[in-house]
Design an enzyme around this catalytic site. Structure first.
Site, PDB file in Angstrom:
ATOM      1  N   ASP A 212       0.827  -1.334  -0.157  1.00  0.00           N
ATOM      2  CA  ASP A 212      -0.098   0.142  -0.097  1.00  0.00           C
ATOM      3  C   ASP A 212       0.989   1.298   0.120  1.00  0.00           C
ATOM      4  OD1 ASP A 212      -2.659   0.926   0.360  1.00  0.00           O
ATOM      5  OD2 ASP A 212      -1.938   1.976   2.099  1.00  0.00           O
ATOM      6  N   GLU A 266      14.163 -15.234   0.770  1.00  0.00           N
ATOM      7  CA  GLU A 266      14.518 -16.580   1.770  1.00  0.00           C
ATOM      8  C   GLU A 266      13.515 -17.680   1.359  1.00  0.00           C
ATOM      9  OE1 GLU A 266      13.747 -14.691   5.584  1.00  0.00           O
ATOM     10  OE2 GLU A 266      15.619 -13.413   5.146  1.00  0.00           O
TER      11      GLU A 266
HETATM   12  C1  NOJ Z   1      -4.268   3.132  -1.100  1.00  0.00           C
HETATM   13  C2  NOJ Z   1      -5.595   2.049  -0.483  1.00  0.00           C
HETATM   14  O1  NOJ Z   1      -5.701   1.341  -1.787  1.00  0.00           O
HETATM   15  C3  NOJ Z   1      -6.647   2.736  -0.138  1.00  0.00           C
HETATM   16  O2  NOJ Z   1      -8.012   2.318  -0.168  1.00  0.00           O
HETATM   17  C4  NOJ Z   1      -6.316   3.560   1.259  1.00  0.00           C
HETATM   18  O3  NOJ Z   1      -7.420   4.550   1.708  1.00  0.00           O
HETATM   19  C5  NOJ Z   1      -4.988   4.233   1.110  1.00  0.00           C
HETATM   20  N1  NOJ Z   1      -3.950   3.622   0.361  1.00  0.00           N
HETATM   21  C6  NOJ Z   1      -4.427   4.559   2.560  1.00  0.00           C
HETATM   22  O4  NOJ Z   1      -3.945   3.331   3.054  1.00  0.00           O
END
Ligand code: NOJ
Length: 560
Positions: A212, A266
């Site tokens: 993310d 790993e």
């Molecule tokens: C990207 C994620 O896809 C989204 O849903 C989220 O709100 C933001 N990152 C923050 O984590």
């Protein structure tokens, strides 16, 4: 128990290169215990469905303990399952069952920020300024005479300042919601803890990770912090080029991914990574390198309108970018952050999507038949491209955006944080319809987001075995794709600038597998070849109707 099909999925270290990956948003997928929230046993119970759909892997959006300030992307404990969604044992059982079906499992890792409920942040709140507890996050004193102004003018992705002030007068950074404090990646303890998390899930059999906001982890925290002229997060994302922005896409972030790569390697086969990084293509290469995460999302297809010429250049650029990185390309039409593509394609090209959502999906009028027709054509095109296709739950049903959710039912923080100017992402996160009728259309209990009244007609039950249904189209396309995709990731264009101008996009993959899309509304002559599949009915007399994709096969190897 359904017997798993054998051997049609790729194995070995390169399984991900041309995988069809199905994104599960766990809280909206299937609710096994009737509490209105989808859960891990719900996922397990639907693995036979996913196997029959023909996907190679699932990617699970966060299922970790979370107060749901941002739909689970506010993680309170990275090495556990939200008790409302099950237990670690349920998770293990799900992975074992997925593997029995030959389906790989990718989980979401959220390293930029924790939840405010994370024990580290709670400890930081209790601790004194300058303490080691606070050093895991980004705390600063404010500007102004009494520190009443944020330490810098950085803007949050959800709107408003990216800094929040505590009662003790100190400010902390949150690039997303205030409930999502940003971690301090200069701190070795933070780095070590995430490596531990990667091993924790890898040891449990997870095959890969979706990372993310992979581009935001490292910040330039040298004093004084650099102001950015109050530009919105979105404006900044679009303009960064060179790795020196104070909090986005900094060059140093790649040191972290080099370390993660060592962890991935790993394992046998090595665990895979896919970066969510909204950066320019030449920067995306750095995330997707084999010594980095190995693959990165490419959101270009998703952002492209219904145009043969635009898509042609997007495909060219995307393939070049992936090749430069030594990765395979990725294609995305929908995910949990955007308006479902069936609805996007139903709107006029110049429509303002935010305004459409604010109007409850009434203004401008969506041409739903056209949207679905185009969505189906776009899917066949996507599935013929070299690389991995990341599909979002419900797109195999052709679900539109649930644009009519009442304001009082909205859950996405975007709605409040934008002072009610952006409705947010709830409309693509509505729990799935499995049956024609019944409580929550077979999802489970009273759903955490309301489903549209007519959802049953689009349910799995309504489409299963129905000739011409979108579900059957996906099944057939994925079945054929398994047969047609080899290890060769090449593509050769047949169409020219001139035919593309007229709306026809035509390419051929190895072994004479042709994909032709007619973007125009007029029928066009169907090229020669055996018809394998089409996204809609074909005209009589060798015609390819408008807004339709066809897969063809030619025997002549020279043609392919
Ligand atoms: C990207 C994620 O896809 C989204 O849903 C989220 O709100 C933001 N990152 C923050 O984590």
């Amino acid at each position: 128990m359904t017997t798993p099909p054998s051997g049609h999925r790729q194995n070995g270290p390169d399984w991900w290169r041309q995988a069809a990956v199905y994104q599960i948003y766990p809280r909206s997928f299937a609710d096994s215990d009737g509490d209105g929230l989808g859960d891990i046993p719900g996922v397990t119970s639907r693995l036979p469905y996913l196997s029959e759909l023909g996907i190679d892997a699932v990617w699970l959006s966060p299922f970790y303990p979370s107060a749901l300030a941002d739909g689970g992307y506010d993680v309170a404990d990275y090495r556990n399952v939200d008790p409302r969604l099950g237990t670690l044992e349920d998770f293990d059982a799900m992975v074992a069952e997925a593997h029995r079906f030959g389906i790989k499992v990718i989980v979401d890792i959220v390293p930029n920020h924790t939840s405010e409920d994370h024990e580290w942040f709670q400890a930081a709140l209790r601790a004194a300024p300058g303490s080691p507890e606070r050093e895991r996050y980004i705390f600063r004193e404010g500007k102004g005479e009494n520190g009443e102004l944020p330490p810098a003018d950085w803007q949050s992705a959800f709107g408003g300042p990216a800094w929040h002030r505590l009662p003790d007068g100190w400010w902390y950074l949150h690039i997303f919601a205030p409930e999502q404090p940003d971690l301090n990646w200069d701190n070795p303890e933070v780095r070590a803890d995430f490596r531990k998390t990667l091993r924790f899930w890898s040891d449990r059999g997870v095959d890969g990770f979706r990372i993310d906001v992979a581009n935001a982890l490292v910040k330039d925290l040298s004093d004084p912090l650099r102001d950015m002229g109050n530009r919105t997060y979105r404006e900044q994302m679009e303009s960064i080029e060179d790795g020196t922005h104070p909090f986005l896409d900094r060059d140093e972030v790649h040191e972290i991914y080099r370390e993660w790569r060592e962890v991935f390697n790993e394992y046998d086969p090595p665990r895979v990574g896919v970066a969510e990084a909204y950066v320019q293509n030449h920067r995306l290469v750095l995330y997707a390198r084999p010594e980095g995460l190995g693959q990165a999302f490419n959101f270009e297809y998703l952002k492209t309108g219904w145009s043969a010429t635009e898509l042609r250049s997007v495909v060219d650029v995307s393939l070049r970018t992936a090749q430069e990185a030594g990765a395979s390309a990725t294609w995305v039409l929908s995910n949990h952050d955007v308006i479902r593509h069936t609805s996007r394609f139903a709107l006029p090209d110049d429509a303002d999507h935010e305004a459409w959502l604010l109007s409850g999906g009434t203004e401008p009028r969506a041409d739903t038949e056209r949207g679905l027709r185009r969505a189906r054509a776009a899917t066949l095109l996507e599935l013929a491209l070299p690389g991995s296709a990341y599909m979002y739950q419900g797109e195999e049903l052709g679900l539109p955006e649930a644009a009519g959710i009442a304001e009082e039912d909205l859950q996405d923080p975007v709605w409040e944080r934008s002072s009610h100017t952006r409705k947010g992402r709830d409309g693509c996160r509505v729990p799935l319809p499995w049956t024609r009728g019944g409580t929550s259309f077979g999802f489970g209990g009273d759903p955490w987001l309301p489903q549209p009244a007519d959802f049953g007609a689009q349910s799995v039950e309504a489409q299963e075995g129905e000739e011409g249904s979108t579900l059957e189209l996906y099944r057939e396309a994925l079945r054929l794709r398994h047969k047609l995709v080899g290890t060769d990731e090449s593509l050769r264009w047949i169409s020219s600038a001139e035919t593309e101008e007229a709306g026809l996009l035509h390419f051929v993959r190895p072994d004479g597998w042709h994909c032709v899309t007619n973007f125009s509304t007029e029928a066009a002559p169907l090229p020669d070849g055996e018809v394998l599949l089409s996204s809609g009915p074909l005209g009589t007399g060798g015609q390819l109707p408008g807004e339709t994709t066809v897969w063809l096969r030619t025997a002549d190897p020279a043609a392919g």
